[in-house]
Motif scaffolding. Structure first.
Motif, PDB file in Angstrom:
ATOM      1  N   PHE A  22       2.062  -1.442  -9.390  1.00 33.77           N
ATOM      2  CA  PHE A  22       1.704  -1.160  -7.993  1.00 33.77           C
ATOM      3  C   PHE A  22       0.262  -1.628  -7.872  1.00 33.77           C
ATOM      4  O   PHE A  22      -0.665  -0.955  -8.313  1.00 33.77           O
ATOM      5  CB  PHE A  22       1.855   0.339  -7.731  1.00 33.77           C
ATOM      6  CG  PHE A  22       1.631   0.775  -6.313  1.00 33.77           C
ATOM      7  CD1 PHE A  22       2.002   0.003  -5.229  1.00 33.77           C
ATOM      8  CD2 PHE A  22       1.046   2.010  -6.058  1.00 33.77           C
ATOM      9  CE1 PHE A  22       1.808   0.436  -3.925  1.00 33.77           C
ATOM     10  CE2 PHE A  22       0.845   2.454  -4.763  1.00 33.77           C
ATOM     11  CZ  PHE A  22       1.225   1.659  -3.696  1.00 33.77           C
ATOM     12  N   THR A  23       0.087  -2.834  -7.324  1.00 36.34           N
ATOM     13  CA  THR A  23      -1.235  -3.467  -7.347  1.00 36.34           C
ATOM     14  C   THR A  23      -2.218  -2.776  -6.412  1.00 36.34           C
ATOM     15  O   THR A  23      -1.831  -2.059  -5.487  1.00 36.34           O
ATOM     16  CB  THR A  23      -1.143  -4.944  -6.946  1.00 36.34           C
ATOM     17  OG1 THR A  23      -0.758  -5.035  -5.571  1.00 36.34           O
ATOM     18  CG2 THR A  23      -0.162  -5.706  -7.823  1.00 36.34           C
ATOM     19  N   ALA A  24      -3.487  -3.024  -6.658  1.00 39.43           N
ATOM     20  CA  ALA A  24      -4.543  -2.473  -5.809  1.00 39.43           C
ATOM     21  C   ALA A  24      -4.360  -2.936  -4.369  1.00 39.43           C
ATOM     22  O   ALA A  24      -4.547  -2.161  -3.432  1.00 39.43           O
ATOM     23  CB  ALA A  24      -5.906  -2.886  -6.347  1.00 39.43           C
ATOM     24  N   GLY A  25      -3.968  -4.195  -4.191  1.00 38.32           N
ATOM     25  CA  GLY A  25      -3.732  -4.714  -2.843  1.00 38.32           C
ATOM     26  C   GLY A  25      -2.593  -4.007  -2.141  1.00 38.32           C
ATOM     27  O   GLY A  25      -2.661  -3.718  -0.941  1.00 38.32           O
ATOM     28  N   GLU A  26      -1.517  -3.724  -2.864  1.00 37.87           N
ATOM     29  CA  GLU A  26      -0.392  -2.987  -2.294  1.00 37.87           C
ATOM     30  C   GLU A  26      -0.811  -1.570  -1.927  1.00 37.87           C
ATOM     31  O   GLU A  26      -0.406  -1.041  -0.882  1.00 37.87           O
ATOM     32  CB  GLU A  26       0.774  -2.950  -3.276  1.00 37.87           C
ATOM     33  CG  GLU A  26       1.453  -4.287  -3.478  1.00 37.87           C
ATOM     34  CD  GLU A  26       2.462  -4.273  -4.608  1.00 37.87           C
ATOM     35  OE1 GLU A  26       3.484  -4.945  -4.461  1.00 37.87           O
ATOM     36  OE2 GLU A  26       2.220  -3.605  -5.638  1.00 37.87           O
ATOM     37  N   GLN A  27      -1.628  -0.956  -2.767  1.00 39.67           N
ATOM     38  CA  GLN A  27      -2.101   0.400  -2.483  1.00 39.67           C
ATOM     39  C   GLN A  27      -2.930   0.420  -1.200  1.00 39.67           C
ATOM     40  O   GLN A  27      -2.777   1.326  -0.377  1.00 39.67           O
ATOM     41  CB  GLN A  27      -2.928   0.918  -3.652  1.00 39.67           C
ATOM     42  CG  GLN A  27      -2.123   1.158  -4.902  1.00 39.67           C
ATOM     43  CD  GLN A  27      -2.987   1.467  -6.089  1.00 39.67           C
ATOM     44  OE1 GLN A  27      -3.921   2.259  -5.990  1.00 39.67           O
ATOM     45  NE2 GLN A  27      -2.690   0.858  -7.230  1.00 39.67           N
ATOM     46  N   GLU A  28      -3.774  -0.574  -1.037  1.00 39.61           N
ATOM     47  CA  GLU A  28      -4.587  -0.646   0.177  1.00 39.61           C
ATOM     48  C   GLU A  28      -3.702  -0.853   1.403  1.00 39.61           C
ATOM     49  O   GLU A  28      -3.902  -0.227   2.444  1.00 39.61           O
ATOM     50  CB  GLU A  28      -5.603  -1.776   0.057  1.00 39.61           C
ATOM     51  CG  GLU A  28      -6.572  -1.819   1.207  1.00 39.61           C
ATOM     52  CD  GLU A  28      -7.680  -2.837   1.002  1.00 39.61           C
ATOM     53  OE1 GLU A  28      -8.608  -2.825   1.819  1.00 39.61           O
ATOM     54  OE2 GLU A  28      -7.620  -3.629   0.042  1.00 39.61           O
ATOM     55  N   PHE A  29      -2.683  -1.715   1.281  1.00 38.09           N
ATOM     56  CA  PHE A  29      -1.735  -1.942   2.371  1.00 38.09           C
ATOM     57  C   PHE A  29      -1.022  -0.640   2.735  1.00 38.09           C
ATOM     58  O   PHE A  29      -0.912  -0.288   3.909  1.00 38.09           O
ATOM     59  CB  PHE A  29      -0.716  -3.010   1.960  1.00 38.09           C
ATOM     60  CG  PHE A  29       0.395  -3.200   2.942  1.00 38.09           C
ATOM     61  CD1 PHE A  29       0.210  -3.972   4.079  1.00 38.09           C
ATOM     62  CD2 PHE A  29       1.632  -2.609   2.740  1.00 38.09           C
ATOM     63  CE1 PHE A  29       1.235  -4.144   4.989  1.00 38.09           C
ATOM     64  CE2 PHE A  29       2.665  -2.776   3.649  1.00 38.09           C
ATOM     65  CZ  PHE A  29       2.463  -3.548   4.782  1.00 38.09           C
ATOM     66  N   TYR A  30      -0.532   0.086   1.733  1.00 41.35           N
ATOM     67  CA  TYR A  30       0.150   1.361   1.972  1.00 41.35           C
ATOM     68  C   TYR A  30      -0.782   2.332   2.700  1.00 41.35           C
ATOM     69  O   TYR A  30      -0.378   3.002   3.646  1.00 41.35           O
ATOM     70  CB  TYR A  30       0.607   1.992   0.651  1.00 41.35           C
ATOM     71  CG  TYR A  30       1.979   1.569   0.175  1.00 41.35           C
ATOM     72  CD1 TYR A  30       2.341   0.231   0.072  1.00 41.35           C
ATOM     73  CD2 TYR A  30       2.920   2.520  -0.194  1.00 41.35           C
ATOM     74  CE1 TYR A  30       3.599  -0.142  -0.368  1.00 41.35           C
ATOM     75  CE2 TYR A  30       4.177   2.155  -0.644  1.00 41.35           C
ATOM     76  CZ  TYR A  30       4.509   0.823  -0.724  1.00 41.35           C
ATOM     77  OH  TYR A  30       5.758   0.461  -1.152  1.00 41.35           O
ATOM     78  N   ALA A  31      -2.033   2.404   2.256  1.00 44.94           N
ATOM     79  CA  ALA A  31      -2.997   3.314   2.878  1.00 44.94           C
ATOM     80  C   ALA A  31      -3.264   2.910   4.332  1.00 44.94           C
ATOM     81  O   ALA A  31      -3.334   3.776   5.211  1.00 44.94           O
ATOM     82  CB  ALA A  31      -4.293   3.328   2.083  1.00 44.94           C
ATOM     83  N   ASP A  32      -3.393   1.610   4.592  1.00 43.77           N
ATOM     84  CA  ASP A  32      -3.628   1.138   5.960  1.00 43.77           C
ATOM     85  C   ASP A  32      -2.469   1.479   6.885  1.00 43.77           C
ATOM     86  O   ASP A  32      -2.654   1.730   8.076  1.00 43.77           O
ATOM     87  CB  ASP A  32      -3.860  -0.375   5.980  1.00 43.77           C
ATOM     88  CG  ASP A  32      -5.211  -0.765   5.415  1.00 43.77           C
ATOM     89  OD1 ASP A  32      -6.096   0.120   5.267  1.00 43.77           O
ATOM     90  OD2 ASP A  32      -5.388  -1.963   5.114  1.00 43.77           O
ATOM     91  N   LYS A  33      -1.243   1.474   6.346  1.00 41.41           N
ATOM     92  CA  LYS A  33      -0.058   1.804   7.131  1.00 41.41           C
ATOM     93  C   LYS A  33       0.147   3.310   7.268  1.00 41.41           C
ATOM     94  O   LYS A  33       1.024   3.753   7.993  1.00 41.41           O
ATOM     95  CB  LYS A  33       1.197   1.184   6.502  1.00 41.41           C
ATOM     96  CG  LYS A  33       1.219  -0.317   6.544  1.00 41.41           C
ATOM     97  CD  LYS A  33       1.395  -0.789   7.966  1.00 41.41           C
ATOM     98  CE  LYS A  33       1.501  -2.293   8.012  1.00 41.41           C
ATOM     99  NZ  LYS A  33       1.590  -2.782   9.364  1.00 41.41           N
ATOM    100  N   GLY A  34      -0.632   4.091   6.534  1.00 41.21           N
ATOM    101  CA  GLY A  34      -0.511   5.543   6.613  1.00 41.21           C
ATOM    102  C   GLY A  34       0.518   6.123   5.664  1.00 41.21           C
ATOM    103  O   GLY A  34       0.866   7.297   5.769  1.00 41.21           O
ATOM    104  N   PHE A  35       1.017   5.314   4.733  1.00 43.67           N
ATOM    105  CA  PHE A  35       1.981   5.822   3.757  1.00 43.67           C
ATOM    106  C   PHE A  35       1.245   6.705   2.758  1.00 43.67           C
ATOM    107  O   PHE A  35       0.209   6.322   2.230  1.00 43.67           O
ATOM    108  CB  PHE A  35       2.678   4.684   3.019  1.00 43.67           C
ATOM    109  CG  PHE A  35       3.447   3.744   3.920  1.00 43.67           C
ATOM    110  CD1 PHE A  35       4.082   4.186   5.068  1.00 43.67           C
ATOM    111  CD2 PHE A  35       3.538   2.410   3.610  1.00 43.67           C
ATOM    112  CE1 PHE A  35       4.782   3.328   5.882  1.00 43.67           C
ATOM    113  CE2 PHE A  35       4.245   1.532   4.421  1.00 43.67           C
ATOM    114  CZ  PHE A  35       4.858   1.993   5.552  1.00 43.67           C
ATOM    115  N   LEU A  36       1.790   7.867   2.496  1.00 43.25           N
ATOM    116  CA  LEU A  36       1.118   8.831   1.625  1.00 43.25           C
ATOM    117  C   LEU A  36       1.606   8.786   0.186  1.00 43.25           C
ATOM    118  O   LEU A  36       0.909   9.238  -0.713  1.00 43.25           O
ATOM    119  CB  LEU A  36       1.299  10.242   2.181  1.00 43.25           C
ATOM    120  CG  LEU A  36       0.772  10.457   3.604  1.00 43.25           C
ATOM    121  CD1 LEU A  36       1.088  11.867   4.072  1.00 43.25           C
ATOM    122  CD2 LEU A  36      -0.714  10.167   3.670  1.00 43.25           C
TER     123      LEU A  36
END
Length: 68
Positions: A22-36
């Motif tokens: 689960f890459t750092a970029g994917e984590q940032e994307f998830y956070a931007d979308k509001g996924f917890l």
């Protein structure tokens, strides 16, 4: 404002048991979308599951009818 740092994480797929990153970029994307939550399936299993899911079509709302 606090700065959040993401780093690659190794996770285990709940469907096939394989490890995936689960890459750092994917984590940032998830956070931007509001996924917890972090993903529980690897990309391969995620894609397979989405392909098997029935497609939902939006039903027209009664107020959208032009006949009224």
């Amino acid at each position: 404002m606090a700065m959040i740092f993401y780093r690659d994480m190794e996770l285990i797929c709940r469907s096939c048991g394989a490890t995936f990153i689960f890459t750092a970029g994917e984590q940032e994307f998830y956070a931007d979308k509001g996924f917890l939550n972090e993903p529980t399936r690897c990309p391969k299993c995620r894609n397979r599951r989405e392909a098997q899911a029935p497609r939902r079509r939006a039903e027209p709302r009664p107020e959208d009818d032009d006949d009224v």
